[in-house]
Design an enzyme around this catalytic site. Structure first.
Site, mmCIF file in Angstrom:
data_model
loop_
_atom_site.group_PDB
_atom_site.id
_atom_site.type_symbol
_atom_site.label_atom_id
_atom_site.label_comp_id
_atom_site.label_asym_id
_atom_site.label_seq_id
_atom_site.Cartn_x
_atom_site.Cartn_y
_atom_site.Cartn_z
ATOM 1 N N ILE A 87 0.558 -1.220 -0.322
ATOM 2 C CA ILE A 87 -0.126 -0.141 0.313
ATOM 3 C C ILE A 87 0.807 1.296 0.028
ATOM 4 O O ILE A 87 2.102 1.269 0.271
ATOM 5 C CB ILE A 87 -0.789 0.281 1.262
ATOM 6 C CG1 ILE A 87 -2.192 -1.168 1.110
ATOM 7 C CG2 ILE A 87 -1.714 1.360 1.296
ATOM 8 C CD1 ILE A 87 -2.472 -0.915 0.056
ATOM 9 N N GLU A 88 0.307 2.314 -1.228
ATOM 10 C CA GLU A 88 1.388 3.345 -1.015
ATOM 11 C C GLU A 88 0.832 4.149 0.438
ATOM 12 O O GLU A 88 -0.239 3.965 0.164
ATOM 13 C CB GLU A 88 0.992 4.167 -2.290
ATOM 14 C CG GLU A 88 1.606 5.249 -2.916
ATOM 15 C CD GLU A 88 1.161 6.635 -1.689
ATOM 16 O OE1 GLU A 88 2.148 7.388 -0.917
ATOM 17 O OE2 GLU A 88 -0.354 6.320 -2.232
ATOM 18 N N LYS A 90 1.355 7.582 1.157
ATOM 19 C CA LYS A 90 0.184 8.923 1.554
ATOM 20 C C LYS A 90 -0.909 8.296 1.211
ATOM 21 O O LYS A 90 -2.522 9.023 2.125
ATOM 22 C CB LYS A 90 0.722 9.664 0.481
ATOM 23 C CG LYS A 90 -0.328 11.044 0.401
ATOM 24 C CD LYS A 90 -0.218 12.251 -0.188
ATOM 25 C CE LYS A 90 -0.830 13.540 0.486
ATOM 26 N NZ LYS A 90 0.027 15.124 -0.219
ATOM 27 N N CYS A 185 11.699 9.240 -0.585
ATOM 28 C CA CYS A 185 10.905 8.898 -1.282
ATOM 29 C C CYS A 185 11.787 8.503 -3.199
ATOM 30 O O CYS A 185 11.467 9.699 -3.284
ATOM 31 C CB CYS A 185 9.926 9.176 -1.282
ATOM 32 S SG CYS A 185 8.205 9.019 -2.028
ATOM 33 N N ASP A 192 14.140 9.480 4.046
ATOM 34 C CA ASP A 192 13.402 8.001 4.811
ATOM 35 C C ASP A 192 14.862 7.249 5.646
ATOM 36 O O ASP A 192 15.354 7.668 5.440
ATOM 37 C CB ASP A 192 12.773 7.329 3.752
ATOM 38 C CG ASP A 192 11.550 6.838 3.661
ATOM 39 O OD1 ASP A 192 11.050 8.132 3.834
ATOM 40 O OD2 ASP A 192 11.497 6.716 2.110
ATOM 41 N N HIS A 224 10.298 1.332 1.091
ATOM 42 C CA HIS A 224 11.229 0.761 2.465
ATOM 43 C C HIS A 224 10.767 0.068 1.897
ATOM 44 O O HIS A 224 12.173 -0.946 2.486
ATOM 45 C CB HIS A 224 9.693 1.327 3.902
ATOM 46 C CG HIS A 224 9.868 2.543 4.103
ATOM 47 N ND1 HIS A 224 9.266 3.695 2.899
ATOM 48 C CD2 HIS A 224 10.216 3.541 5.226
ATOM 49 C CE1 HIS A 224 9.051 5.058 3.820
ATOM 50 N NE2 HIS A 224 9.323 4.619 5.315
ATOM 51 N N GLU A 225 9.840 -0.476 2.001
ATOM 52 C CA GLU A 225 10.319 -2.729 1.448
ATOM 53 C C GLU A 225 10.556 -2.624 0.320
ATOM 54 O O GLU A 225 11.654 -3.630 0.474
ATOM 55 C CB GLU A 225 7.850 -2.356 0.986
ATOM 56 C CG GLU A 225 7.067 -2.062 2.043
ATOM 57 C CD GLU A 225 6.338 -0.926 1.962
ATOM 58 O OE1 GLU A 225 5.376 -0.293 2.302
ATOM 59 O OE2 GLU A 225 7.161 -0.081 1.247
ATOM 60 N N ARG A 253 5.948 8.843 10.080
ATOM 61 C CA ARG A 253 6.284 10.518 8.573
ATOM 62 C C ARG A 253 4.581 10.588 8.183
ATOM 63 O O ARG A 253 4.232 9.578 7.684
ATOM 64 C CB ARG A 253 6.635 10.717 7.396
ATOM 65 C CG ARG A 253 6.681 11.267 6.564
ATOM 66 C CD ARG A 253 6.613 11.737 4.822
ATOM 67 N NE ARG A 253 8.254 11.515 4.968
ATOM 68 C CZ ARG A 253 8.726 10.501 3.900
ATOM 69 N NH1 ARG A 253 8.464 10.421 2.613
ATOM 70 N NH2 ARG A 253 10.568 10.570 4.090
ATOM 71 N N GLY A 254 3.628 11.271 8.707
ATOM 72 C CA GLY A 254 2.207 11.453 8.636
ATOM 73 C C GLY A 254 1.970 10.858 9.328
ATOM 74 O O GLY A 254 1.098 10.072 8.819
#
EC number: 1.7.1.13
Length: 278
Positions: A87-88, A90, A185, A192, A224-225, A253-254
């Site tokens: 899953i992206e 944002k 990113c 990151d 990340h993954e 983040r977020g």
């Protein structure tokens, strides 16, 4: 189609954010894992050469009860590494925010809704847990191995270079870790930051060279993954361990942090030990 092209066309990354005012499951953007694995020369027609999961912690999670009173929790989401999609981030953040003004009977109804939506997007069962009280929060975790960051090295390589890795003929079992992981990113270029832990049995890996390899991700642009899978495959191929586990814990983040785990061991257990940086 490349990962970047998919994101530029469909993602909210790099765009002006409009926060949803009602529950909106279609905000979730699944990204095929195969897009990255092909760049690692992993045969995507077969099961991946590792086991594991992506563990997400959500710190900005809230909804209303049936009387309109807000409730808040920390969410824990475990997506199997064998799922077809990730899953992206944002889109995940916006999806979670779409619950802010939605009414539910109880926390179980919220978690069941999230489990259904996420499992549908990644084509595999996702585990959803809520931490509702302070007493449930785990203490900061300190790895039990050797910290690589104390080594005095010189380096000028800031893109991943597996040729930095080297081993000796001695066979060992050890855990090594570093807090100097940084990647970026691939869409926004935002940094990151994370910590990485490597546990293995096999030819002894040169510690200084491993630290250089970790630092070589500093200007690399990848999710990340994908970074953790690149770590895993590079060490597996260049160092040839009999057993290998790689896990990273990224800072948030977020309102989200992502913690990928990849291992040759199919009988792993999920551990959500937060690092001191989280």
């Amino acid at each position: 189609m490349s990962t970047l092209r998919v994101l530029h066309e469909k993602s909210e990354l790099g765009k002006t954010t409009v926060y949803p005012k009602e529950y909106t499951p279609h905000l979730l953007l699944p990204i095929p894992r195969d897009l990255n694995r092909k760049t690692l020369n992993v045969n995507v027609s077969e099961p991946p050469p590792f086991y594991g999961y992506d563990l997400w912690n959500a710190y900005e999670l809230s909804w209303l009860n049936e009387k309109g009173k807000p409730f808040a929790a920390r969410g824990e989401f475990i997506i199997p590494a064998t799922s077809s999609h990730l899953i992206e981030s944002k889109s995940f953040k916006l999806y979670l925010n779409s619950f802010n003004n939605e009414r539910f009977a109880d926390a179980a109804a919220v978690s069941q809704t999230m489990k259904r939506d996420l499992s549908k997007r990644v084509n595999e069962s996702v585990t959803v847990n809520f931490i509702l009280h302070e007493t449930e929060i785990p203490v900061a975790y300190s790895p039990k191995g050797s910290l690589l960051d104390v080594l005095d090295i010189a380096i000028d390589t800031y893109s991943p270079d597996p040729n930095l890795l080297s081993t000796s003929q001695e066979t060992v079992t050890e855990t090594l870790y570093s807090h100097l992981l940084k990647s970026n990113c691939p869409v926004t270029g935002q940094p990151d930051w994370g910590s990485i832990e490597i546990h293995y049995t096999g030819p002894k890996i040169d510690h200084a060279q491993l630290l250089k390899y970790i630092i070589s991700y500093r200007n690399h642009e990848e999710f990340h993954e994908a970074c953790v899978e690149r770590f895993f495959m590079d060490i597996l191929r260049h160092c040839r361990p009999q057993e290998l586990t790689v896990q990273a814990r990224y800072t948030r983040r977020g309102g989200l942090d992502i913690n990928p785990y990849r291992s040759t061991n199919p009988t792993f257990s999920v551990q959500n030990h937060r690092s001191f940086r989280q």
